[in-house]
Design an enzyme around this catalytic site. Structure first.
Site, PDB file in Angstrom:
ATOM      1  N   LYS A 242      38.716 -29.698 -85.183  1.00  0.00           N
ATOM      2  CA  LYS A 242      38.261 -28.954 -86.290  1.00  0.00           C
ATOM      3  C   LYS A 242      37.013 -30.093 -86.734  1.00  0.00           C
ATOM      4  CE  LYS A 242      35.837 -27.886 -90.125  1.00  0.00           C
ATOM      5  NZ  LYS A 242      34.553 -29.179 -89.558  1.00  0.00           N
TER       6      LYS A 242
ATOM      7  N   GLU B 146      41.927 -41.358 -92.197  1.00  0.00           N
ATOM      8  CA  GLU B 146      41.183 -42.904 -91.806  1.00  0.00           C
ATOM      9  C   GLU B 146      40.313 -41.845 -92.790  1.00  0.00           C
ATOM     10  OE1 GLU B 146      41.382 -45.433 -89.983  1.00  0.00           O
ATOM     11  OE2 GLU B 146      43.571 -44.574 -89.511  1.00  0.00           O
TER      12      GLU B 146
ATOM     13  N   CYS C 222      32.357 -46.030 -90.817  1.00  0.00           N
ATOM     14  CA  CYS C 222      33.000 -46.699 -92.506  1.00  0.00           C
ATOM     15  C   CYS C 222      33.335 -47.719 -91.983  1.00  0.00           C
ATOM     16  CB  CYS C 222      34.901 -45.587 -91.421  1.00  0.00           C
ATOM     17  SG  CYS C 222      35.294 -46.188 -90.093  1.00  0.00           S
TER      18      CYS C 222
ATOM     19  N   GLU D   1      30.262 -45.785-101.562  1.00  0.00           N
ATOM     20  CA  GLU D   1      30.146 -45.892-100.332  1.00  0.00           C
ATOM     21  C   GLU D   1      29.260 -45.236-100.501  1.00  0.00           C
ATOM     22  OE1 GLU D   1      32.437 -42.848 -97.747  1.00  0.00           O
ATOM     23  OE2 GLU D   1      32.084 -44.428 -96.216  1.00  0.00           O
TER      24      GLU D   1
HETATM   25  P1  NAD Z   1      33.426 -35.713 -94.666  1.00  0.00           P
HETATM   26  O1  NAD Z   1      34.987 -35.629 -95.872  1.00  0.00           O
HETATM   27  O2  NAD Z   1      32.581 -34.223 -95.373  1.00  0.00           O
HETATM   28  O3  NAD Z   1      34.177 -34.757 -93.570  1.00  0.00           O
HETATM   29  C1  NAD Z   1      34.903 -34.537 -92.607  1.00  0.00           C
HETATM   30  C2  NAD Z   1      35.744 -33.203 -91.583  1.00  0.00           C
HETATM   31  O4  NAD Z   1      35.935 -32.113 -92.726  1.00  0.00           O
HETATM   32  C3  NAD Z   1      34.761 -32.401 -91.518  1.00  0.00           C
HETATM   33  O5  NAD Z   1      34.829 -31.693 -90.186  1.00  0.00           O
HETATM   34  C4  NAD Z   1      34.347 -31.488 -92.641  1.00  0.00           C
HETATM   35  O6  NAD Z   1      34.184 -30.312 -92.135  1.00  0.00           O
HETATM   36  C5  NAD Z   1      35.797 -31.406 -92.796  1.00  0.00           C
HETATM   37  N1  NAD Z   1      35.968 -30.783 -93.919  1.00  0.00           N
HETATM   38  C6  NAD Z   1      35.442 -30.852 -95.453  1.00  0.00           C
HETATM   39  N2  NAD Z   1      36.291 -30.250 -96.000  1.00  0.00           N
HETATM   40  C7  NAD Z   1      37.053 -30.112 -95.823  1.00  0.00           C
HETATM   41  C8  NAD Z   1      38.043 -29.644 -97.237  1.00  0.00           C
HETATM   42  N3  NAD Z   1      38.315 -28.864 -97.921  1.00  0.00           N
HETATM   43  N4  NAD Z   1      39.270 -28.996 -95.698  1.00  0.00           N
HETATM   44  C9  NAD Z   1      39.840 -29.431 -94.452  1.00  0.00           C
HETATM   45  N5  NAD Z   1      38.774 -30.051 -93.816  1.00  0.00           N
HETATM   46  C10 NAD Z   1      37.948 -29.739 -94.839  1.00  0.00           C
HETATM   47  O7  NAD Z   1      33.403 -36.720 -93.729  1.00  0.00           O
HETATM   48  P2  NAD Z   1      31.583 -36.835 -93.066  1.00  0.00           P
HETATM   49  O8  NAD Z   1      30.566 -36.704 -93.967  1.00  0.00           O
HETATM   50  O9  NAD Z   1      31.464 -36.070 -91.901  1.00  0.00           O
HETATM   51  O10 NAD Z   1      31.964 -38.430 -92.399  1.00  0.00           O
HETATM   52  C11 NAD Z   1      31.502 -39.238 -93.615  1.00  0.00           C
HETATM   53  C12 NAD Z   1      33.488 -39.868 -93.702  1.00  0.00           C
HETATM   54  O11 NAD Z   1      33.639 -40.080 -93.030  1.00  0.00           O
HETATM   55  C13 NAD Z   1      32.250 -41.300 -94.299  1.00  0.00           C
HETATM   56  O12 NAD Z   1      33.493 -41.714 -95.895  1.00  0.00           O
HETATM   57  C14 NAD Z   1      32.808 -42.436 -93.706  1.00  0.00           C
HETATM   58  O13 NAD Z   1      33.263 -43.256 -94.435  1.00  0.00           O
HETATM   59  C15 NAD Z   1      34.891 -41.456 -93.065  1.00  0.00           C
HETATM   60  N6  NAD Z   1      34.284 -41.931 -92.115  1.00  0.00           N
HETATM   61  C16 NAD Z   1      36.151 -42.552 -91.547  1.00  0.00           C
HETATM   62  C17 NAD Z   1      36.493 -43.909 -90.688  1.00  0.00           C
HETATM   63  C18 NAD Z   1      38.017 -44.172 -90.369  1.00  0.00           C
HETATM   64  O14 NAD Z   1      38.192 -44.328 -88.989  1.00  0.00           O
HETATM   65  N7  NAD Z   1      38.453 -44.635 -91.786  1.00  0.00           N
HETATM   66  C19 NAD Z   1      35.721 -43.380 -88.953  1.00  0.00           C
HETATM   67  C20 NAD Z   1      34.584 -42.804 -89.396  1.00  0.00           C
HETATM   68  C21 NAD Z   1      34.188 -42.447 -90.248  1.00  0.00           C
END
Ligand code: NAD
Length: 483
Positions: free
Chosen positions: A176, A251, A286, A387
């Protein structure tokens, strides 16, 4: 440019039920606000179809040897490299990440496919001398259909690299993509369609609460690998648990300390404070080193030198190789970061540089924010705790090692930490005392293939980029044969 991205379902690029119903998501260039493309917002029906065809394809895939699987992953890696330039331009426009550093994402995606392709024979079990006469051993078997849900900061790299471990372990995958930067996911879809068995990988676009949630809850999906925010990670754990018993790895975010001792090499500290923030991603990483925890004897010098470097970061078009930082990803991100800046001011932090939309005609539209440094931040302030996921750094002062440890660990997050000292004893004590999944000593930010990357506390569950990731996409079966 207008790019029409499609879903990959059952080996075909399709608009799905969503497209037929007119449910599309426009994708904008965050630097200019120009709409540059659109994708269908997959319906629950589209997701269901993607999962079901994946389940069919998986049965045949699991019967293939690890060598056959590895060969196809390597072919996919080559196909990614061959279309690298095209992927790069689309990704830079769709995310706002600057093209110079973004080149690495395409290479990393291909490299992970090759790395996991090489680990196939590690999918091995054990023999256990449980009885004198019997044969007792374990097998590692796939889950079936794996869901991988990807965030907006490295959409192509995560979508492609995250196929590798589950596919090698014999699973099918439904990816997704992130709703604000989905376009490169369609290019990945075309590559998977051309290289992999029909239905083995399916790629759906859409909103989290729609397509993402439907995928997590789907009864045929027993294994979910998620990269994104803590709030979504928790929602996914809840949704998964309400549907069935599922294996979920997460993650998530970080509020990563960069801790500087009085004996540190300050030239290196300043370089790493800048590199560790990942300004090419506008601080949207992240692992961004967003908390500078500075000993009082070096505090003023480091703050001043980091501020000068931040003020000189070259903002500009993500497509210009000379640009060092682009806009943040979306209106939502812009608003969120500006709110943090306002709250830091209201709580009494000292703005040293940045804090506003950059001046000039080029930056009048788009989600631009200057690299921003706050000093005199105290541990209770919101900018020290939450964050921000943007180009905002905060500096805090400490006077004893115990205080530095307490400050570093005073966080719900535990993703990474960096320690700068040449005193080996201090480094070893700190390395043990810090609650984080990754600790860097005298450096920051780098990932090393084969070493686990994963968070403690609210930063996540599970380790990736290593053998553990591969094994986590298998489940163990114990077999007992008695004479
Ligand atoms: P997000 O959690 O808003 O969205 C991530 C994904 O989850 C998107 O594809 C979104 O559509 C989907 N999503 C949202 N709600 C959902 C639900 N209820 N059920 C299933 N899927 C759902 O995150 P973002 O704003 O896209 O990314 C930023 C975040 O990602 C930051 O917190 C960052 O630290 C983290 N991140 C972590 C790592 C790691 O390796 N630890 C790497 C990159 C980013």
């Amino acid at each position: 440019m207008s790019f029409e991205g499609l879903l990959l379902i059952d080996g075909e690029m399709t608009a799905g039920e969503a497209g037929a119903a007119g449910a599309w998501i426009d994708s904008e260039d965050p630097a200019t606000l120009e709409v540059i493309g659109r994708v269908p917002a997959a319906t629950a029906g589209d997701v269901d179809r993607a999962v079901r065809v994946a389940a069919d394809a998986q049965r045949e895939w699991a019967r293939r040897s690890v060598w056959e699987r590895a060969a196809l992953l390597r072919t996919l890696a080559s196909a990614i490299r061959a279309r690298g330039a095209e992927i790069l331009v689309l990704e830079a426009r769709d995310t706002g990440n600057t093209i110079g550093k973004l080149q690495a994402d395409v290479q990393i995606a291909a490299a992970y496919l090759e790395y996991f392709a090489g680990l196939g024979s590690e999918l091995k079990g054990e023999t256990i001398p449980a009885t004198a006469a019997g044969l007792h051993f374990t097998l590692r078997e796939p889950f079936g259909v794996v869901a991988r849900i990807v965030p907006f900061n490295h959409p192509f790299m995560f979508a492609a690299a995250h196929l590798a471990a589950p596919l090698m372990a014999g699973n099918a995958v439904v990816v997704k993509t992130p709703e604000t930067s989905p376009l490169s996911g369609s290019l990945l879809g075309e590559l998977c369609r051309d290289v992999l068995p029909r239905g083995l990988v399916n790629i759906v676009h859409g909103h989290g609460a729609g397509a993402g949630d439907a995928l997590v809850r789907h009864p045929l999906v027993r294994r979910v690998g998620f990269t994104g925010s803590v709030a979504t990670g928790l929602a996914i754990q809840r949704a998964a648990a309400s549907a069935a018993v599922k294996h979920v790895t997460l993650e998530l975010g970080g509020k990563n300390p960069l801790i500087v001792f009085p004996d540190a090499d300050l030239d290196r500290v300043v370089d790493m404070a800048i590199a560790g923030m990942n300004f090419s991603w506008a601080g949207q990483s992240c692992g961004s080193t967003s908390r500078l925890l500075l000993h009082e004897s070096v505090y003023a010098t480091v703050v001043e030198r980091v501020a000068v470097r931040m003020a000189n970061i070259k903002l500009g078009s993500p497509l210009d190789p000379a640009s060092e930082m682009g806009p943040v990803n979306s209106a939502r991100q812009h608003e969120r970061v500006m709110q943090f800046i306002a709250s830091a001011r209201a709580e009494g932090a000292r703005l040293v540089t940045g804090g506003r939309r950059p001046p000039g005609e080029v930056f009048a539209r788009g989600h631009w924010i200057e690299p921003t440094l706050f000093a005199d931040v105290t541990p209770g302030m919101r900018i020290a705790r939450e964050e921000i996921f943007g180009p905002v750094v905060c500096a805090l002062r400490w006077s004893s090692e115990a205080e530095a440890v307490a400050m570093a660990n005073d966080s719900d997050y535990g993703l990474t930490a960096s320690i700068f000292t040449h005193d080996l004893e201090v480094a070893l004590r700190m390395m043990r005392a810090i609650q984080a999944g990754t600790v860097w000593i005298n450096t920051a930010g780098q990932h090393f293939v084969g070493t686990p990357f994963g968070g403690w506390k609210d930063s996540g569950v599970g380790g990736e980029e290593c053998l553990e990731e591969l094994l986590s996409y298998s489940q163990i079966k114990a077999v007992h044969a008695l004479p």
